[in-house]
Structure formats: structure tokens, C-alpha cells
Design an enzyme around this catalytic site. Structure first.
Site, mmCIF file in Angstrom:
data_model
loop_
_atom_site.group_PDB
_atom_site.id
_atom_site.type_symbol
_atom_site.label_atom_id
_atom_site.label_comp_id
_atom_site.label_asym_id
_atom_site.label_seq_id
_atom_site.Cartn_x
_atom_site.Cartn_y
_atom_site.Cartn_z
ATOM 1 N N GLY A 33 29.904 70.332 3.375
ATOM 2 C CA GLY A 33 30.660 71.197 3.044
ATOM 3 C C GLY A 33 30.691 72.624 3.716
ATOM 4 O O GLY A 33 29.880 72.716 4.365
ATOM 5 N N ALA A 34 31.329 73.497 3.248
ATOM 6 C CA ALA A 34 31.337 74.952 3.685
ATOM 7 C C ALA A 34 31.554 74.774 5.161
ATOM 8 O O ALA A 34 30.790 75.290 5.841
ATOM 9 C CB ALA A 34 30.081 75.452 3.385
ATOM 10 N N ALA A 37 33.097 76.577 12.440
ATOM 11 C CA ALA A 37 33.710 75.961 13.577
ATOM 12 C C ALA A 37 32.707 74.942 14.311
ATOM 13 O O ALA A 37 33.188 74.015 15.049
ATOM 14 C CB ALA A 37 33.964 77.004 14.714
ATOM 15 N N HIS A 39 30.975 72.540 12.526
ATOM 16 C CA HIS A 39 31.726 71.040 12.176
ATOM 17 C C HIS A 39 33.107 70.843 12.741
ATOM 18 O O HIS A 39 33.019 69.512 13.141
ATOM 19 C CB HIS A 39 31.778 71.178 10.454
ATOM 20 C CG HIS A 39 30.852 71.581 9.682
ATOM 21 N ND1 HIS A 39 30.584 72.967 9.023
ATOM 22 C CD2 HIS A 39 29.481 70.965 9.448
ATOM 23 C CE1 HIS A 39 29.288 72.740 8.389
ATOM 24 N NE2 HIS A 39 28.833 71.556 8.469
ATOM 25 N N GLY A 149 25.558 67.704 14.958
ATOM 26 C CA GLY A 149 25.264 68.793 15.895
ATOM 27 C C GLY A 149 23.816 68.908 16.228
ATOM 28 O O GLY A 149 22.792 68.722 15.621
ATOM 29 N N GLU A 150 23.813 69.471 17.392
ATOM 30 C CA GLU A 150 22.427 69.569 18.179
ATOM 31 C C GLU A 150 21.580 70.720 17.572
ATOM 32 O O GLU A 150 20.402 70.967 17.766
ATOM 33 C CB GLU A 150 22.569 69.565 19.673
ATOM 34 C CG GLU A 150 22.741 68.476 20.438
ATOM 35 C CD GLU A 150 22.694 68.275 21.648
ATOM 36 O OE1 GLU A 150 22.628 69.468 22.388
ATOM 37 O OE2 GLU A 150 22.769 67.276 22.463
ATOM 38 N N ASP A 152 20.642 71.147 14.512
ATOM 39 C CA ASP A 152 19.738 70.411 13.819
ATOM 40 C C ASP A 152 19.005 69.306 14.594
ATOM 41 O O ASP A 152 19.214 68.111 14.173
ATOM 42 C CB ASP A 152 20.273 69.708 12.479
ATOM 43 C CG ASP A 152 20.607 70.850 11.531
ATOM 44 O OD1 ASP A 152 19.612 71.834 11.147
ATOM 45 O OD2 ASP A 152 21.896 71.299 11.285
#
Length: 283
Positions: A33-34, A37, A39, A149-150, A152
Site C-alpha cells: 500500500g501507500a 508513481a 508502484h 521494482g528494481e 529493491d
């Protein structure tokens, strides 16, 4: 189209089973959540590549080694649902805790090797929590493709290895880090920084680019890292937890950019821990 918010595995499974019967491919974007852009860029990619997309929202307690971090993590379900509305996704899965960890739950998934460095030692149990909850979300959503996402990057490799080792039939896709114009990687943690803290945090990307350029020209990591860390501390960071060059495929520690690599940094500013990484081309 407003996506339905599903809270039970039974309802989710009925929906995804029907999608598969209709020969539709399913993409999943696991989140806590939260949404920002970064995400949403994953959602956009999933929408382009899949017939149906499920965004999961679950603040997973088992990946927090600090209870205060768990308590502080923002819960913004209504806002997240509004942000997702224009994307026309198939469902938002917001499971109750019992759907992920029912009474008597006693199984964990660990990925040796990839989880034992960088983020691993300082966050005991973190990657076990990630691997366990993501394995469950893959199985619960019956997804064909999953998007991460890269930013992480270590997590991405851990999840990819977990799915491969457990024969979970999902393609794990890494998507480029989304950044502010300043270069600061988007993160929910950025909201905890002051305006001055944001300015300090933005310096990290510039320093990382400088190190990357030095590595690309054949310089050794040891000759670059001390100066880079000194610059970050002078700019206002309070601690540089690590700055390391690692193989992009195995996360093996490297001294030179002799093969495709990533430069990883974890640093603190205003009591907020920020991580980032960038690709480094071979010299």
C-alpha cells in the site's frame, strides 16, 4: 472501472480461476500500500502485458524486524483504491491477516545465499517474511506474471529464486526504478523526510553515478568508495550502512566492474533508512 476490493481467498480464487478458464493471463503487483508513481509504473507494465491485473495490498508483519517500523507504516487503502481506479485493473486484493497466516501457521520460506548479505544481516527474518508472503500471494492469485521494482533489487532476486526453486509457475519481472527529477528513488519512506531531508537524500544518486562512472573507466571499488562515503556524510547523511559493488546475477561481491554489476547503497538521513542501486556496465 472501479476494481472490486477482495478480502477473502475464496472470492479471489473463484475470480482468478474464471479468468484462466477464459484463457486470460493474470499479472500481480504485490504491494504494502501507500502507493506512489513507482508502484503505478508496475501496474502500467502489467496492464500492457496481461489480460487481468491484481494489485495486492498487505502490510506483512513478518518482514519487519522493528515493531516501530511496522506501526509507522502508512495504511492508506481508500486513497490507494482511488489512485488505482483509472488503470482499470481486475481486482485489488486486501487480505485479512487470517487469509495469509491462519491459526497454527508454521511454515516459512528462506532463500539461502542471496538473502545473507546487504539487507539480510541487519534485518534478521526480513527476507524469510518476504519470501513466505510472496509465495503465498503467487499461489493465491494464480498469477502468470509478477512485477517488482528494481529499487529493491536484492528482494527481486530473492523472489525470483524462490519461485524457481519451488516450481511456482510465475514469471518474475523486474521493472526500472522510478525516480524524482533529482534522481531520488521513489519510496514510501520519503514521506518521513523534511524538505531539507529530501534535498540531502537526493545527493545520493549523484554520488552513485560518479562512482559508477569511475568503475566504468576501470577504477577499483576500493579507490572510489571512501571518497563517496565522505561526500555523502558531508552532504548531511548521518550513516552509510554499506556501499557495495555486486554481480547483477549472483550478488557476488566485486572489486571491479568486470561483468554486469549493480552498485548498492544503504544510508540514513533524518532517522530514515534509504536504499538504492543502479546498474554498472562492465569496464
Amino acid at each position: 472501472m472501479t476494481a472490486p476490493i477482495l478480502r477473502s481467498l475464496k472470492v479471489l480464487r473463484a475470480l482468478t480461476t474464471q479468468w484462466h478458464r477464459d484463457d486470460e493471463t493474470i499479472g500481480v503487483v504485490p504491494t504494502m500500500g501507500a502507493l506512489h508513481a513507482g508502484h503505478l509504473s508496475l501496474v502500467e507494465t502489467a496492464k500492457k502485458e496481461c489480460d487481468q491485473v491484481v494489485v495486492t495490498i498487505f502490510v506483512n508483519p513478518t518482514q519487519f524486524n522493528n515493531p516501530e517500523d511496522l506501526d509507522r507504516y502508512p495504511r492508506t487503502e481508500a486513497e490507494d483504491a482511488n489512485i488505482l481506479e483509472p488503470y482499470g485493473i481486475g481486482a485489488i486484493y486486501v487480505p485479512e491477516a487470517k487469509e495469509i497466516y491462519p491459526d497454527g501457521f508454521s511454515t516459512t520460506v528462506s532463500v539461502a545465499g542471496l538473502a545473507d548479505m546487504m539487507e539480510g544481516p541487519g534485518r534478521p527474518g526480513h527476507f524469510e517474511g518476504v519470501a513466505t508472503v510472496v509465495a503465498k500471494l503467487f499461489l493465491q492469485t494464480q498469477a502468470d506474471k509478477a512485477y517488482f521494482g528494481e529499487k529493491d533489487y536484492q528482494q527481486l532476486l530473492v523472489v525470483r529464486r524462490m519461485a524457481r526453486d519451488l516450481d511456482i509457475p510465475v514469471q518474475v519481472i523486474g521493472c526500472e526504478t522510478v525516480r524524482e527529477p533529482s534522481g531520488l528513488a521513489l519510496s514510501s519512506r520519503n514521506a518521513r523526510l523534511s524538505t531539507a531531508g529530501i534535498e540531502v537524500a537526493s545527493k545520493k544518486y549523484q554520488v552513485m553515478q560518479h562512482v559508477s562512472e569511475g568503475l566504468r573507466t576501470g577504477q577499483a571499488m576500493d579507490s572510489l568508495v571512501e571518497q563517496a562515503q565522505s561526500v555523502l556524510l558531508d552532504e548531511g547523511f548521518t550513516e552509510i550502512e554499506y556501499m557495495e559493488l555486486r554481480c547483477a546475477e549472483t550478488l557476488e561481491l566485486l572489486t571491479h566492474a568486470e561483468r554486469p554489476a549493480r552498485l548498492f547503497v544503504a544510508a540514513w538521513v533524518e532517522g530514515v533508512r534509504l536504499i538504492d542501486n543502479i546498474p554498472v556496465l562492465p569496464a
